[in-house]
Design a protein around this motif. Sequence first.
Motif, PDB file in Angstrom:
ATOM      1  N   LEU A 127      67.514  79.060  39.399  1.00 20.76           N
ATOM      2  CA  LEU A 127      67.196  79.451  38.027  1.00 20.76           C
ATOM      3  C   LEU A 127      66.735  80.900  37.951  1.00 20.76           C
ATOM      4  O   LEU A 127      66.956  81.578  36.943  1.00 20.76           O
ATOM      5  CB  LEU A 127      66.114  78.544  37.447  1.00 20.76           C
ATOM      6  CG  LEU A 127      66.524  77.156  36.930  1.00 20.76           C
ATOM      7  CD1 LEU A 127      65.305  76.423  36.404  1.00 20.76           C
ATOM      8  CD2 LEU A 127      67.592  77.257  35.853  1.00 20.76           C
ATOM      9  N   VAL A 128      66.081  81.374  39.003  1.00 20.51           N
ATOM     10  CA  VAL A 128      65.638  82.766  39.047  1.00 20.51           C
ATOM     11  C   VAL A 128      66.726  83.659  39.631  1.00 20.51           C
ATOM     12  O   VAL A 128      67.047  84.721  39.087  1.00 20.51           O
ATOM     13  CB  VAL A 128      64.336  82.902  39.863  1.00 20.51           C
ATOM     14  CG1 VAL A 128      63.914  84.368  39.968  1.00 20.51           C
ATOM     15  CG2 VAL A 128      63.221  82.089  39.220  1.00 20.51           C
ATOM     16  N   PHE A 129      67.326  83.212  40.724  1.00 20.68           N
ATOM     17  CA  PHE A 129      68.315  84.038  41.409  1.00 20.68           C
ATOM     18  C   PHE A 129      69.510  84.358  40.528  1.00 20.68           C
ATOM     19  O   PHE A 129      70.055  85.465  40.569  1.00 20.68           O
ATOM     20  CB  PHE A 129      68.768  83.342  42.697  1.00 20.68           C
ATOM     21  CG  PHE A 129      69.741  84.146  43.512  1.00 20.68           C
ATOM     22  CD1 PHE A 129      69.382  85.393  44.023  1.00 20.68           C
ATOM     23  CD2 PHE A 129      71.022  83.669  43.766  1.00 20.68           C
ATOM     24  CE1 PHE A 129      70.283  86.137  44.773  1.00 20.68           C
ATOM     25  CE2 PHE A 129      71.923  84.401  44.514  1.00 20.68           C
ATOM     26  CZ  PHE A 129      71.554  85.638  45.024  1.00 20.68           C
ATOM     27  N   VAL A 130      69.925  83.393  39.687  1.00 19.70           N
ATOM     28  CA  VAL A 130      71.098  83.633  38.843  1.00 19.70           C
ATOM     29  C   VAL A 130      70.854  84.758  37.842  1.00 19.70           C
ATOM     30  O   VAL A 130      71.794  85.450  37.436  1.00 19.70           O
ATOM     31  CB  VAL A 130      71.517  82.341  38.108  1.00 19.70           C
ATOM     32  CG1 VAL A 130      70.513  81.991  36.994  1.00 19.70           C
ATOM     33  CG2 VAL A 130      72.921  82.483  37.514  1.00 19.70           C
ATOM     34  N   LEU A 131      69.617  84.978  37.449  1.00 24.87           N
ATOM     35  CA  LEU A 131      69.311  86.091  36.551  1.00 24.87           C
ATOM     36  C   LEU A 131      69.639  87.429  37.215  1.00 24.87           C
ATOM     37  O   LEU A 131      70.163  88.349  36.579  1.00 24.87           O
ATOM     38  CB  LEU A 131      67.843  86.048  36.131  1.00 24.87           C
ATOM     39  CG  LEU A 131      67.430  84.855  35.260  1.00 24.87           C
ATOM     40  CD1 LEU A 131      65.907  84.806  35.127  1.00 24.87           C
ATOM     41  CD2 LEU A 131      68.063  84.947  33.874  1.00 24.87           C
TER      42      LEU A 131
END
Length: 403
Positions: A277-281
């Motif tokens: 959820l964070v890395f995809v940003l």
Amino acid sequence: MAKGRAGMTEASSAGTRTPLWLQGGFRLLFLGGAAWALIVVTLWVGVLDGFWTLPTAMAPLAWHQHEMLFGYLGAVIAGFLSAAIPNWTGRPIATGWPVAAFVGLWAMARIAVLFSASISPVLAAVLDVGFLLMLFGYAARQIFAAGNRNKPILIVLLLFAVACGLDHAAAMGLTGDPAIGMRAGFALVLFLIAIIGGRIIPAFTRNWLVKKGDAQALPILANRFDHALLAITAMALAGWVFASTAHPVASLLLVAGLLHAVRLTRWAGLRTTADPLVFVLHVSYAWLPAGLLLLGAAILWPIVPASSAMHALGAGAMASMTLAVMTRATRGHTGHPLEADGATVAIYALVNLGALLRVAAPLLSFDYMLSIHLAGGLWASAFLLFILVYGRMALRRPAGAHA
């Protein structure tokens, strides 16, 4: 997006009188936007294959670009703001018939634009621009009533409505440059990604790293570098809108792309691979410098396909970032854990693989249309999966929740 005070109380404030699907515009707008993206891509590929013609007064390519930009992204921006503004301002989330009317106006505008050859191009333009002006009015009322600091976003929203109107005018032959409205809308969305991404990505990354006990060399929050970067980006994008083939504009785009790449390295993205959820940003934001560099290069060196640059920014930065935000916001505002399951990871993988193949398509050695079909299939599958997985989250209460 973390769930704020307004989001946490949305169910209790609405009570049982309001159906769940009308408790916050993001529920229907995210789902409607995703469904429309799927429909637009399907119709567009069918046009390319010669299977059908579209009943719109716009040229097929102009319709495809307009609907992905002002149709799909218009819905996502509205959905994001419907969830974010109550968190920013502490004011109640919109519920009930205003939500139904607002979403209904968006849907009517999509139908009117698609069938504008029979209905009326002018009516289609009125409905389309009217939706964006209503969004601007809602956001302005809430932000000014709360004295919130996000007033600059209102300028972007108003200009986005103007760009939509320009695109309709261009389709009716009323502008000298037939693509100025499209470029203006494109530029404004990219600038929103630069502004909002620059706030949420380092903040969410810092929060996650601190939670994991990794507090060394945390992401750098906005400072003078970011302010200078945004100014250069605004100049580069404005130059592209009004002088899309000028070499000085290309140079500005290249500088902006390099600076956004540097900005991304300041956010410690590689340390967040354990949390999709964070890395995809970070992955989504990486499409922005890549697209700006390709766009500048395409102006200076025609060997670089302009379509690759546009799809890096559109199918890459815009689509990937919006799916990243929609998945996070839906989870955060519906009582689901902020954790990416296998289906969510698949959504991220499909949209990015589809974008990568579409960007590379003009340069690949095998059949171009086959590349387009594969890219469109991967990309559309991401939106279909979002509808199937996140539709249930948006329209059903989580297990154990009380009505």
